[in-house]
Design an enzyme around this catalytic site. Sequence first.
Site, PDB file in Angstrom:
ATOM      1  N   GLU A 218       1.048  -1.234   0.161  1.00 59.10           N
ATOM      2  CA  GLU A 218       0.068  -0.095   0.125  1.00 59.10           C
ATOM      3  C   GLU A 218       0.743   1.283   0.046  1.00 59.10           C
ATOM      4  OE1 GLU A 218      -2.828  -0.488  -0.643  1.00 59.10           O
ATOM      5  OE2 GLU A 218      -3.890  -2.044   0.349  1.00 59.10           O
TER       6      GLU A 218
ATOM      7  N   HIS B 176      -6.999  -2.641   9.385  1.00 52.43           N
ATOM      8  CA  HIS B 176      -8.368  -3.236   9.372  1.00 52.43           C
ATOM      9  C   HIS B 176      -9.052  -3.528  10.112  1.00 52.43           C
ATOM     10  CE1 HIS B 176      -6.319  -4.909   5.166  1.00 52.43           C
ATOM     11  NE2 HIS B 176      -6.302  -3.652   5.184  1.00 52.43           N
TER      12      HIS B 176
ATOM     13  N   HIS C 283      -2.395   2.661   8.485  1.00 56.51           N
ATOM     14  CA  HIS C 283      -3.652   2.120   7.701  1.00 56.51           C
ATOM     15  C   HIS C 283      -3.815   0.556   8.130  1.00 56.51           C
ATOM     16  CE1 HIS C 283      -5.768  -0.117   4.808  1.00 56.51           C
ATOM     17  NE2 HIS C 283      -4.978  -0.885   4.560  1.00 56.51           N
TER      18      HIS C 283
ATOM     19  N   TYR D 139     -19.377  14.249  18.988  1.00 55.76           N
ATOM     20  CA  TYR D 139     -18.672  15.240  18.853  1.00 55.76           C
ATOM     21  C   TYR D 139     -17.219  15.071  18.373  1.00 55.76           C
ATOM     22  CZ  TYR D 139     -16.426  14.891  23.174  1.00 55.76           C
ATOM     23  OH  TYR D 139     -15.723  14.548  24.415  1.00 55.76           O
TER      24      TYR D 139
ATOM     25  N   HIS E 233     -12.456  -2.864   2.654  1.00 50.22           N
ATOM     26  CA  HIS E 233     -11.125  -2.884   2.786  1.00 50.22           C
ATOM     27  C   HIS E 233     -10.556  -2.493   4.194  1.00 50.22           C
ATOM     28  CE1 HIS E 233      -6.824  -1.747   0.917  1.00 50.22           C
ATOM     29  NE2 HIS E 233      -6.638  -2.211   2.387  1.00 50.22           N
TER      30      HIS E 233
ATOM     31  N   TYR F 189      -6.521  21.572  22.602  1.00 49.09           N
ATOM     32  CA  TYR F 189      -6.526  20.557  22.905  1.00 49.09           C
ATOM     33  C   TYR F 189      -5.408  19.729  22.176  1.00 49.09           C
ATOM     34  CZ  TYR F 189      -8.209  15.621  23.775  1.00 49.09           C
ATOM     35  OH  TYR F 189      -8.240  14.262  24.109  1.00 49.09           O
TER      36      TYR F 189
END
Length: 224
Positions: free
Chosen positions: A78, A99, A97, A118, A160, A213
């Site tokens: 990827e 799954h 990335h 939120y 995916h 924050y």
Amino acid sequence: MKKAELALRQELIACCQEMNTNGLNQGTSGNISARFEDRMLISPSATPYDQMEPEMIASVDLNDASGAWEGPLKPSTEWRFHHALLRERKDAEAVVHAHPTYCTTLAMARKEIPSCHYMIAAFGSTNVRCAGYATFGTEELSKLAIEAIEDRTACLLANHGMIAVGESLAKAMWRAVELETIARQYYLSLQIGGPVLLSEADIADTMNSFSGYGLQDAKGKKKS
């Protein structure tokens, strides 16, 4: 190898191992990258995280779209969307990335995540989009992912998984965990009739509040 690069490689490996420990990922299906100067450091393809050593991390020139790499192992399949994100997004210093179960469940149904909580504001807007489907590792998937994550810091990938970016490896991992948390909450809310969605104004207020924050290190100092 520079000390700073070695430290980043070690942190990248630790994040890969953390993904499997916290259930964000399974096996070697996930991948992580980080920017170091003008290069991309990325986890190698099909390599168990607990066997990974710093020198195994592949290094790719961010100015070379061919994907040529340095290192003993080839980069993750990827690498294309990792490379494109680090090349095109100045706000992205790292890409995660994976799954995870609930993100992937929604992606299999090709559902975006709306403003059900939120904390959706942590991803830059009122929703997290779901990119269209393309075969893993392809240029087509990279283009779809870049489109879906535009003006956002995360997206789902149809049938995916998910992608999250951050201003550091720690921030990218934080967003990945937050995304899976919201995906789980959204999925569960659908079982009881679906969530009441927050308005654009509600999310805008939250985003304004987020300006003060951030993640903090052990000494209480804010991290980007």
